[in-house]
Motif scaffolding. Structure first.
Motif, PDB file in Angstrom:
ATOM      1  N   GLN A   1       0.829  -1.204   0.000  1.00  0.00           N
ATOM      2  CA  GLN A   1       0.000   0.000   0.000  1.00  0.00           C
ATOM      3  C   GLN A   1       0.865   1.256   0.000  1.00  0.00           C
ATOM      4  O   GLN A   1       1.987   1.259   0.519  1.00  0.00           O
ATOM      5  CB  GLN A   1      -0.916   0.013   1.229  1.00  0.00           C
ATOM      6  CG  GLN A   1      -1.946  -1.097   1.219  1.00  0.00           C
ATOM      7  CD  GLN A   1      -3.065  -0.854   2.208  1.00  0.00           C
ATOM      8  OE1 GLN A   1      -3.025   0.076   3.008  1.00  0.00           O
ATOM      9  NE2 GLN A   1      -4.085  -1.685   2.138  1.00  0.00           N
ATOM     10  N   TYR A   2       0.327   2.292  -0.593  1.00  0.00           N
ATOM     11  CA  TYR A   2       0.949   3.613  -0.563  1.00  0.00           C
ATOM     12  C   TYR A   2      -0.111   4.607  -0.136  1.00  0.00           C
ATOM     13  O   TYR A   2      -1.162   4.714  -0.771  1.00  0.00           O
ATOM     14  CB  TYR A   2       1.521   3.989  -1.935  1.00  0.00           C
ATOM     15  CG  TYR A   2       2.232   5.325  -1.921  1.00  0.00           C
ATOM     16  CD1 TYR A   2       3.539   5.425  -1.451  1.00  0.00           C
ATOM     17  CD2 TYR A   2       1.594   6.485  -2.350  1.00  0.00           C
ATOM     18  CE1 TYR A   2       4.190   6.645  -1.416  1.00  0.00           C
ATOM     19  CE2 TYR A   2       2.240   7.703  -2.325  1.00  0.00           C
ATOM     20  CZ  TYR A   2       3.538   7.781  -1.855  1.00  0.00           C
ATOM     21  OH  TYR A   2       4.184   8.999  -1.808  1.00  0.00           O
ATOM     22  N   GLN A   3       0.162   5.305   0.972  1.00  0.00           N
ATOM     23  CA  GLN A   3      -0.800   6.238   1.551  1.00  0.00           C
ATOM     24  C   GLN A   3      -2.172   5.572   1.713  1.00  0.00           C
ATOM     25  O   GLN A   3      -3.206   6.129   1.325  1.00  0.00           O
ATOM     26  CB  GLN A   3      -0.893   7.514   0.698  1.00  0.00           C
ATOM     27  CG  GLN A   3       0.393   8.324   0.695  1.00  0.00           C
ATOM     28  CD  GLN A   3       0.298   9.608  -0.099  1.00  0.00           C
ATOM     29  OE1 GLN A   3      -0.616   9.812  -0.896  1.00  0.00           O
ATOM     30  NE2 GLN A   3       1.260  10.508   0.105  1.00  0.00           N
ATOM     31  N   LYS A   4      -2.160   4.372   2.283  1.00  0.00           N
ATOM     32  CA  LYS A   4      -3.371   3.586   2.599  1.00  0.00           C
ATOM     33  C   LYS A   4      -4.131   3.143   1.349  1.00  0.00           C
ATOM     34  O   LYS A   4      -5.289   2.731   1.427  1.00  0.00           O
ATOM     35  CB  LYS A   4      -4.313   4.378   3.526  1.00  0.00           C
ATOM     36  CG  LYS A   4      -3.660   4.861   4.817  1.00  0.00           C
ATOM     37  CD  LYS A   4      -3.128   3.710   5.655  1.00  0.00           C
ATOM     38  CE  LYS A   4      -2.527   4.207   6.965  1.00  0.00           C
ATOM     39  NZ  LYS A   4      -1.956   3.098   7.787  1.00  0.00           N
ATOM     40  N   GLN A   5      -3.495   3.218   0.194  1.00  0.00           N
ATOM     41  CA  GLN A   5      -4.118   2.848  -1.080  1.00  0.00           C
ATOM     42  C   GLN A   5      -3.337   1.675  -1.659  1.00  0.00           C
ATOM     43  O   GLN A   5      -2.106   1.732  -1.768  1.00  0.00           O
ATOM     44  CB  GLN A   5      -4.068   4.041  -2.039  1.00  0.00           C
ATOM     45  CG  GLN A   5      -4.653   3.788  -3.419  1.00  0.00           C
ATOM     46  CD  GLN A   5      -4.486   5.002  -4.332  1.00  0.00           C
ATOM     47  OE1 GLN A   5      -3.789   5.958  -3.999  1.00  0.00           O
ATOM     48  NE2 GLN A   5      -5.116   4.967  -5.490  1.00  0.00           N
ATOM     49  N   ASP A   6      -4.039   0.606  -2.037  1.00  0.00           N
ATOM     50  CA  ASP A   6      -3.350  -0.528  -2.639  1.00  0.00           C
ATOM     51  C   ASP A   6      -2.691  -0.092  -3.944  1.00  0.00           C
ATOM     52  O   ASP A   6      -3.286   0.649  -4.738  1.00  0.00           O
ATOM     53  CB  ASP A   6      -4.338  -1.668  -2.912  1.00  0.00           C
ATOM     54  CG  ASP A   6      -3.636  -2.970  -3.219  1.00  0.00           C
ATOM     55  OD1 ASP A   6      -3.064  -3.091  -4.319  1.00  0.00           O
ATOM     56  OD2 ASP A   6      -3.658  -3.874  -2.362  1.00  0.00           O
TER      57      ASP A   6
ATOM     58  N   SER B   1       5.396   6.641   3.906  1.00  0.00           N
ATOM     59  CA  SER B   1       3.945   6.637   3.664  1.00  0.00           C
ATOM     60  C   SER B   1       3.462   5.361   2.970  1.00  0.00           C
ATOM     61  O   SER B   1       2.419   5.357   2.320  1.00  0.00           O
ATOM     62  CB  SER B   1       3.511   7.855   2.832  1.00  0.00           C
ATOM     63  OG  SER B   1       3.867   9.057   3.472  1.00  0.00           O
ATOM     64  N   SER B   2       4.217   4.287   3.114  1.00  0.00           N
ATOM     65  CA  SER B   2       3.825   3.038   2.457  1.00  0.00           C
ATOM     66  C   SER B   2       3.801   1.886   3.454  1.00  0.00           C
ATOM     67  O   SER B   2       4.279   2.011   4.584  1.00  0.00           O
ATOM     68  CB  SER B   2       4.796   2.705   1.326  1.00  0.00           C
ATOM     69  OG  SER B   2       6.029   2.226   1.848  1.00  0.00           O
ATOM     70  N   GLU B   3       3.225   0.773   3.007  1.00  0.00           N
ATOM     71  CA  GLU B   3       3.268  -0.475   3.762  1.00  0.00           C
ATOM     72  C   GLU B   3       3.860  -1.547   2.858  1.00  0.00           C
ATOM     73  O   GLU B   3       3.228  -1.997   1.898  1.00  0.00           O
ATOM     74  CB  GLU B   3       1.865  -0.882   4.238  1.00  0.00           C
ATOM     75  CG  GLU B   3       1.318   0.023   5.322  1.00  0.00           C
ATOM     76  CD  GLU B   3       0.048  -0.511   5.947  1.00  0.00           C
ATOM     77  OE1 GLU B   3      -0.327  -1.677   5.672  1.00  0.00           O
ATOM     78  OE2 GLU B   3      -0.581   0.248   6.711  1.00  0.00           O
TER      79      GLU B   3
END
Length: 369
Positions: free
Chosen positions: A164-169, A275-277
Protein backbone atom coordinates in the motif's frame (compact mmCIF):
# COMPACT_ATOMS: atom_id res chain seq x y z
CA UNK A 1 31.94 -27.12 10.28
CA UNK A 2 29.12 -29.67 10.59
CA UNK A 3 26.00 -28.98 8.54
CA UNK A 4 22.87 -28.44 10.63
CA UNK A 5 19.93 -30.80 10.15
CA UNK A 6 17.59 -27.85 10.64
CA UNK A 7 16.09 -26.33 7.48
CA UNK A 8 14.52 -22.89 7.07
CA UNK A 9 13.42 -22.40 3.43
CA UNK A 10 13.34 -18.94 1.87
CA UNK A 11 9.79 -19.52 0.64
CA UNK A 12 6.97 -21.98 1.22
CA UNK A 13 4.08 -22.72 -1.12
CA UNK A 14 0.87 -23.78 0.62
CA UNK A 15 -2.21 -24.81 -1.36
CA UNK A 16 -5.17 -25.08 1.01
CA UNK A 17 -7.76 -27.85 0.89
CA UNK A 18 -10.50 -25.54 -0.37
CA UNK A 19 -8.22 -24.50 -3.25
CA UNK A 20 -7.58 -28.14 -4.08
CA UNK A 21 -11.32 -28.83 -4.04
CA UNK A 22 -11.90 -25.84 -6.32
CA UNK A 23 -9.33 -27.20 -8.78
CA UNK A 24 -10.94 -30.64 -8.71
CA UNK A 25 -14.32 -29.04 -9.40
CA UNK A 26 -12.88 -27.32 -12.48
CA UNK A 27 -11.27 -30.56 -13.65
CA UNK A 28 -14.53 -32.43 -13.30
CA UNK A 29 -16.40 -29.72 -15.21
CA UNK A 30 -14.23 -30.21 -18.28
CA UNK A 31 -14.03 -26.40 -18.72
CA UNK A 32 -10.30 -26.07 -18.21
CA UNK A 33 -9.28 -23.04 -20.30
CA UNK A 34 -9.96 -19.38 -19.54
CA UNK A 35 -13.64 -19.06 -18.66
CA UNK A 36 -16.03 -18.21 -15.85
CA UNK A 37 -13.53 -18.90 -13.05
CA UNK A 38 -10.99 -16.53 -14.59
CA UNK A 39 -13.68 -13.87 -14.91
CA UNK A 40 -14.62 -14.32 -11.26
CA UNK A 41 -10.95 -14.06 -10.27
CA UNK A 42 -10.61 -10.83 -12.25
CA UNK A 43 -13.62 -9.31 -10.53
CA UNK A 44 -12.49 -10.38 -7.06
CA UNK A 45 -8.93 -9.18 -7.61
CA UNK A 46 -10.13 -5.80 -8.88
CA UNK A 47 -12.35 -5.46 -5.81
CA UNK A 48 -9.52 -6.47 -3.46
CA UNK A 49 -7.12 -3.80 -4.78
CA UNK A 50 -9.85 -1.23 -5.57
CA UNK A 51 -9.09 -1.17 -9.30
CA UNK A 52 -11.65 -0.41 -12.03
CA UNK A 53 -10.54 -3.26 -14.27
CA UNK A 54 -8.47 -6.44 -13.99
CA UNK A 55 -7.37 -8.95 -16.62
CA UNK A 56 -5.79 -12.33 -15.97
CA UNK A 57 -2.66 -13.37 -17.88
CA UNK A 58 -0.51 -16.47 -18.27
CA UNK A 59 2.41 -14.91 -16.37
CA UNK A 60 3.71 -11.67 -14.94
CA UNK A 61 5.87 -11.35 -18.05
CA UNK A 62 2.79 -11.65 -20.28
CA UNK A 63 1.01 -9.06 -18.12
CA UNK A 64 3.87 -6.61 -18.76
CA UNK A 65 3.78 -7.24 -22.50
CA UNK A 66 0.02 -6.68 -22.56
CA UNK A 67 0.49 -3.35 -20.78
CA UNK A 68 3.37 -2.13 -22.94
CA UNK A 69 1.72 -3.29 -26.16
CA UNK A 70 -1.40 -1.26 -25.36
CA UNK A 71 0.62 1.91 -24.74
CA UNK A 72 3.71 1.97 -26.96
CA UNK A 73 4.49 2.75 -30.56
CA UNK A 74 7.67 1.42 -32.21
CA UNK A 75 10.72 3.29 -30.96
CA UNK A 76 9.05 4.75 -27.86
CA UNK A 77 11.40 4.99 -24.90
CA UNK A 78 10.48 3.63 -21.47
CA UNK A 79 12.34 4.58 -18.28
CA UNK A 80 13.17 1.38 -16.40
CA UNK A 81 15.15 0.77 -13.19
CA UNK A 82 18.27 -1.32 -13.83
CA UNK A 83 17.99 -3.18 -10.52
CA UNK A 84 15.03 -5.44 -11.17
CA UNK A 85 14.00 -8.63 -12.96
CA UNK A 86 14.71 -9.00 -16.68
CA UNK A 87 11.05 -8.91 -17.82
CA UNK A 88 10.50 -5.29 -16.75
CA UNK A 89 12.80 -4.26 -19.61
CA UNK A 90 12.62 -7.23 -22.00
CA UNK A 91 8.90 -6.77 -22.54
CA UNK A 92 9.53 -3.16 -23.56
CA UNK A 93 11.57 -4.60 -26.42
CA UNK A 94 8.90 -7.21 -27.16
CA UNK A 95 6.36 -4.40 -27.58
CA UNK A 96 8.64 -2.48 -29.94
CA UNK A 97 9.91 0.04 -27.38
CA UNK A 98 13.37 0.98 -26.16
CA UNK A 99 14.35 0.57 -22.49
CA UNK A 100 16.26 3.46 -20.93
CA UNK A 101 17.99 2.28 -17.77
CA UNK A 102 17.87 4.36 -14.60
CA UNK A 103 19.53 3.96 -11.23
CA UNK A 104 17.80 3.19 -7.92
CA UNK A 105 17.74 4.86 -4.54
CA UNK A 106 20.48 3.40 -2.30
CA UNK A 107 18.13 2.90 0.66
CA UNK A 108 14.73 1.95 -0.77
CA UNK A 109 16.24 0.23 -3.86
CA UNK A 110 13.35 1.56 -5.95
CA UNK A 111 13.59 3.89 -8.95
CA UNK A 112 15.74 7.00 -8.45
CA UNK A 113 13.27 9.60 -9.71
CA UNK A 114 15.93 12.30 -10.14
CA UNK A 115 18.00 10.02 -12.36
CA UNK A 116 14.88 9.11 -14.35
CA UNK A 117 14.04 12.80 -14.82
CA UNK A 118 17.48 13.45 -16.30
CA UNK A 119 16.84 10.78 -18.94
CA UNK A 120 13.53 12.05 -20.29
CA UNK A 121 13.73 12.89 -24.02
CA UNK A 122 11.26 13.75 -26.77
CA UNK A 123 10.97 9.99 -27.44
CA UNK A 124 10.11 9.06 -23.84
CA UNK A 125 6.59 7.66 -23.69
CA UNK A 126 6.37 5.82 -20.39
CA UNK A 127 7.98 5.06 -17.06
CA UNK A 128 7.99 1.61 -15.42
CA UNK A 129 8.61 1.86 -11.67
CA UNK A 130 9.06 -1.42 -9.80
CA UNK A 131 7.73 -1.98 -6.28
CA UNK A 132 10.87 -3.97 -5.56
CA UNK A 133 10.57 -6.87 -3.09
CA UNK A 134 7.16 -5.44 -2.12
CA UNK A 135 8.48 -1.96 -1.28
CA UNK A 136 6.40 0.76 -2.92
CA UNK A 137 8.17 3.00 -5.40
CA UNK A 138 8.23 6.77 -4.76
CA UNK A 139 4.68 7.14 -6.03
CA UNK A 140 4.14 10.88 -5.47
CA UNK A 141 7.33 11.94 -7.22
CA UNK A 142 6.82 9.46 -10.06
CA UNK A 143 3.31 10.81 -10.60
CA UNK A 144 4.69 14.36 -10.73
CA UNK A 145 7.38 13.35 -13.23
CA UNK A 146 4.82 11.55 -15.39
CA UNK A 147 2.38 14.44 -15.35
CA UNK A 148 5.06 17.03 -16.13
CA UNK A 149 6.21 15.05 -19.18
CA UNK A 150 2.89 13.44 -20.23
CA UNK A 151 4.22 9.94 -19.60
CA UNK A 152 2.18 6.77 -19.14
CA UNK A 153 3.02 4.76 -16.02
CA UNK A 154 3.31 0.98 -15.91
CA UNK A 155 3.65 -0.03 -12.26
CA UNK A 156 5.49 -3.36 -11.97
CA UNK A 157 3.94 -4.98 -8.90
CA UNK A 158 5.15 -8.52 -9.63
CA UNK A 159 6.41 -8.69 -6.03
CA UNK A 160 3.92 -6.31 -4.43
CA UNK A 161 0.69 -8.16 -3.68
CA UNK A 162 -0.77 -6.32 -0.71
CA UNK A 163 1.60 -3.33 -0.85
CA UNK A 164 0.00 0.00 0.00
CA UNK A 165 0.95 3.61 -0.56
CA UNK A 166 -0.80 6.24 1.55
CA UNK A 167 -3.37 3.59 2.60
CA UNK A 168 -4.12 2.85 -1.08
CA UNK A 169 -3.35 -0.53 -2.64
CA UNK A 170 -0.75 -0.10 -5.38
CA UNK A 171 -3.05 -2.04 -7.74
CA UNK A 172 -5.44 0.91 -7.74
CA UNK A 173 -2.87 3.51 -8.84
CA UNK A 174 -3.68 5.43 -12.00
CA UNK A 175 -2.08 3.95 -15.10
CA UNK A 176 -1.46 0.23 -15.53
CA UNK A 177 -0.26 -2.20 -12.84
CA UNK A 178 1.03 -5.72 -13.49
CA UNK A 179 1.36 -8.70 -11.14
CA UNK A 180 3.00 -12.11 -11.19
CA UNK A 181 1.63 -15.24 -9.49
CA UNK A 182 4.84 -17.29 -9.68
CA UNK A 183 5.03 -19.86 -6.84
CA UNK A 184 7.42 -17.84 -4.66
CA UNK A 185 5.21 -14.73 -4.69
CA UNK A 186 2.96 -13.58 -1.82
CA UNK A 187 0.13 -15.43 -3.56
CA UNK A 188 0.30 -17.91 -6.42
CA UNK A 189 -1.60 -19.63 -9.20
CA UNK A 190 1.40 -21.84 -10.07
CA UNK A 191 2.18 -19.57 -13.00
CA UNK A 192 0.07 -16.60 -13.95
CA UNK A 193 -0.32 -12.84 -13.89
CA UNK A 194 -2.79 -9.98 -13.65
CA UNK A 195 -3.13 -6.49 -15.09
CA UNK A 196 -5.13 -3.79 -13.32
CA UNK A 197 -5.97 -0.37 -14.73
CA UNK A 198 -8.34 2.57 -14.46
CA UNK A 199 -8.23 3.16 -18.24
CA UNK A 200 -11.11 1.50 -20.05
CA UNK A 201 -9.67 2.24 -23.51
CA UNK A 202 -6.76 -0.14 -22.81
CA UNK A 203 -8.92 -3.18 -22.04
CA UNK A 204 -9.75 -4.23 -25.59
CA UNK A 205 -6.16 -3.94 -26.94
CA UNK A 206 -4.90 -6.02 -24.02
CA UNK A 207 -7.62 -8.64 -24.49
CA UNK A 208 -6.79 -8.91 -28.19
CA UNK A 209 -3.09 -9.39 -27.48
CA UNK A 210 -3.93 -11.98 -24.81
CA UNK A 211 -6.03 -14.14 -27.13
CA UNK A 212 -4.57 -14.41 -30.63
CA UNK A 213 -5.83 -10.98 -31.76
CA UNK A 214 -9.36 -12.40 -32.09
CA UNK A 215 -12.32 -10.04 -31.91
CA UNK A 216 -14.50 -13.11 -32.47
CA UNK A 217 -13.69 -16.76 -33.08
CA UNK A 218 -11.27 -17.16 -35.99
CA UNK A 219 -11.50 -13.44 -36.84
CA UNK A 220 -8.05 -11.97 -36.14
CA UNK A 221 -7.95 -8.18 -36.32
CA UNK A 222 -4.42 -7.63 -34.98
CA UNK A 223 -1.28 -9.40 -33.79
CA UNK A 224 -1.95 -11.55 -30.77
CA UNK A 225 -0.60 -14.41 -28.68
CA UNK A 226 -1.88 -16.94 -26.19
CA UNK A 227 -1.39 -15.17 -22.87
CA UNK A 228 -4.50 -16.69 -21.28
CA UNK A 229 -4.71 -18.03 -17.75
CA UNK A 230 -6.67 -21.26 -17.22
CA UNK A 231 -9.65 -21.75 -14.93
CA UNK A 232 -7.53 -24.32 -13.06
CA UNK A 233 -5.04 -21.60 -12.12
CA UNK A 234 -7.77 -19.07 -11.34
CA UNK A 235 -9.41 -21.55 -8.95
CA UNK A 236 -6.22 -21.56 -6.90
CA UNK A 237 -5.85 -17.78 -7.15
CA UNK A 238 -9.30 -17.04 -5.75
CA UNK A 239 -8.52 -18.95 -2.56
CA UNK A 240 -5.04 -17.44 -2.29
CA UNK A 241 -6.50 -13.95 -2.67
CA UNK A 242 -8.76 -14.50 0.34
CA UNK A 243 -5.73 -15.41 2.46
CA UNK A 244 -3.47 -12.65 1.17
CA UNK A 245 -4.23 -10.01 3.87
CA UNK A 246 -3.38 -12.47 6.65
CA UNK A 247 -0.20 -13.57 4.91
CA UNK A 248 0.97 -10.01 4.27
CA UNK A 249 0.32 -9.04 7.89
CA UNK A 250 2.45 -11.99 9.02
CA UNK A 251 5.22 -11.11 6.55
CA UNK A 252 5.27 -7.58 7.94
CA UNK A 253 5.46 -8.90 11.51
CA UNK A 254 8.29 -11.26 10.58
CA UNK A 255 10.17 -8.47 8.81
CA UNK A 256 9.75 -6.21 11.84
CA UNK A 257 11.34 -8.85 14.06
CA UNK A 258 14.27 -9.39 11.70
CA UNK A 259 14.79 -5.66 11.25
CA UNK A 260 14.92 -5.14 15.02
CA UNK A 261 17.34 -8.00 15.53
CA UNK A 262 19.70 -6.97 12.72
CA UNK A 263 19.53 -3.18 13.10
CA UNK A 264 22.46 -3.00 15.49
CA UNK A 265 24.76 -4.90 13.08
CA UNK A 266 26.69 -3.80 10.02
CA UNK A 267 23.92 -5.18 7.78
CA UNK A 268 21.76 -2.62 5.97
CA UNK A 269 18.07 -3.46 5.66
CA UNK A 270 16.04 -2.12 2.71
CA UNK A 271 14.34 1.09 3.85
CA UNK A 272 10.55 1.03 3.69
CA UNK A 273 9.25 3.80 1.44
CA UNK A 274 7.76 6.72 3.40
CA UNK A 275 3.95 6.64 3.66
CA UNK A 276 3.82 3.04 2.46
CA UNK A 277 3.27 -0.47 3.76
CA UNK A 278 5.84 -2.92 2.42
CA UNK A 279 4.41 -6.39 1.70
CA UNK A 280 7.79 -8.14 2.10
CA UNK A 281 7.86 -10.56 -0.77
CA UNK A 282 11.54 -10.52 0.15
CA UNK A 283 13.36 -9.36 3.27
CA UNK A 284 16.50 -7.94 1.69
CA UNK A 285 19.75 -6.81 3.25
CA UNK A 286 22.94 -5.26 1.92
CA UNK A 287 26.17 -6.75 3.22
CA UNK A 288 29.08 -4.46 4.07
CA UNK A 289 31.35 -4.02 1.06
CA UNK A 290 34.18 -5.61 3.02
CA UNK A 291 32.31 -8.91 3.43
CA UNK A 292 32.24 -11.90 1.10
CA UNK A 293 28.67 -12.73 0.04
CA UNK A 294 29.44 -16.30 -1.01
CA UNK A 295 31.04 -16.98 2.36
CA UNK A 296 28.04 -15.41 4.11
CA UNK A 297 25.60 -17.58 2.17
CA UNK A 298 27.74 -20.67 2.69
CA UNK A 299 27.62 -20.20 6.46
CA UNK A 300 23.85 -19.75 6.31
CA UNK A 301 23.58 -23.00 4.30
CA UNK A 302 25.67 -24.82 6.89
CA UNK A 303 23.13 -23.67 9.46
CA UNK A 304 20.26 -24.82 7.26
CA UNK A 305 19.04 -21.30 6.41
CA UNK A 306 18.23 -20.71 2.77
CA UNK A 307 19.04 -17.33 1.22
CA UNK A 308 18.89 -15.88 -2.29
CA UNK A 309 20.34 -13.10 -4.42
CA UNK A 310 17.89 -10.91 -6.33
CA UNK A 311 19.67 -9.74 -8.54
CA UNK A 312 23.36 -10.50 -9.09
CA UNK A 313 23.66 -8.53 -12.36
CA UNK A 314 21.86 -5.23 -13.09
CA UNK A 315 19.97 -5.04 -16.37
CA UNK A 316 22.30 -2.55 -18.04
CA UNK A 317 25.07 -5.14 -17.75
CA UNK A 318 23.04 -8.02 -19.16
CA UNK A 319 24.17 -9.19 -22.63
CA UNK A 320 20.60 -8.96 -23.96
CA UNK A 321 20.59 -5.19 -23.42
CA UNK A 322 24.16 -4.39 -24.44
CA UNK A 323 23.14 -2.32 -27.46
CA UNK A 324 20.86 -0.16 -25.28
CA UNK A 325 23.33 0.40 -22.44
CA UNK A 326 26.73 1.10 -23.97
CA UNK A 327 28.68 3.42 -21.70
CA UNK A 328 25.93 3.47 -19.07
CA UNK A 329 27.12 3.64 -15.48
CA UNK A 330 24.58 3.16 -12.67
CA UNK A 331 26.68 2.95 -9.50
CA UNK A 332 23.91 2.24 -7.00
CA UNK A 333 22.47 -0.64 -9.04
CA UNK A 334 25.96 -2.06 -9.57
CA UNK A 335 26.79 -1.83 -5.87
CA UNK A 336 23.44 -3.33 -4.80
CA UNK A 337 23.91 -6.27 -7.15
CA UNK A 338 27.23 -7.02 -5.49
CA UNK A 339 25.91 -6.80 -1.91
CA UNK A 340 22.21 -7.77 -1.92
CA UNK A 341 20.89 -10.84 -0.13
CA UNK A 342 17.40 -12.02 0.88
CA UNK A 343 16.54 -13.95 4.05
CA UNK A 344 13.42 -16.03 4.84
CA UNK A 345 10.38 -13.90 5.74
CA UNK A 346 7.46 -16.06 4.57
CA UNK A 347 4.32 -16.29 6.75
CA UNK A 348 4.91 -19.88 7.88
CA UNK A 349 8.02 -19.09 9.92
CA UNK A 350 7.63 -19.82 13.62
CA UNK A 351 9.07 -17.58 16.33
CA UNK A 352 11.96 -20.03 16.89
CA UNK A 353 12.55 -19.99 13.11
CA UNK A 354 12.84 -16.21 13.10
CA UNK A 355 15.19 -16.26 16.06
CA UNK A 356 17.31 -18.87 14.31
CA UNK A 357 17.42 -16.89 11.04
CA UNK A 358 18.53 -13.75 12.86
CA UNK A 359 21.14 -15.61 14.95
CA UNK A 360 22.46 -17.35 11.84
CA UNK A 361 22.70 -14.08 9.90
CA UNK A 362 24.68 -12.42 12.68
CA UNK A 363 26.98 -15.43 12.91
CA UNK A 364 27.46 -15.42 9.13
CA UNK A 365 28.27 -11.72 9.24
CA UNK A 366 31.16 -12.42 11.61
CA UNK A 367 32.33 -15.42 9.56
CA UNK A 368 32.31 -13.58 6.21
CA UNK A 369 34.40 -10.58 7.20
Amino acid sequence: MAVSARRVPISKVVIAEDEIRAVVEVLRSGNLREGAICQAFEQEFAAAVDARFALTASSGTAALQMAYHALLQPGDQVLVPAFTFYATASMVLAAGGVPVFCDVDPQTLTLDVEDAARKVTKRTRAIAPVHLYGNAADVSRIRALAEANRLDVVWDAAQAHGTQYQKQDVGSLSGVCTYSFYPSKNMTTGEGGMVTTDREELIEPMKLLRSQGQSRKYWHTTLGYNFRMTDIQAAIGRGQLRRLPTWVAQRRANASYLRDRLSCSALSVQLEQESSEHSYHQFSILLPASHNRERFMSRLRENGVESAVHYPTPLHRQPAFEVYARGVSLPVSEDASDRILSLPVHPYLSEPDLQYVADSALEALFASS
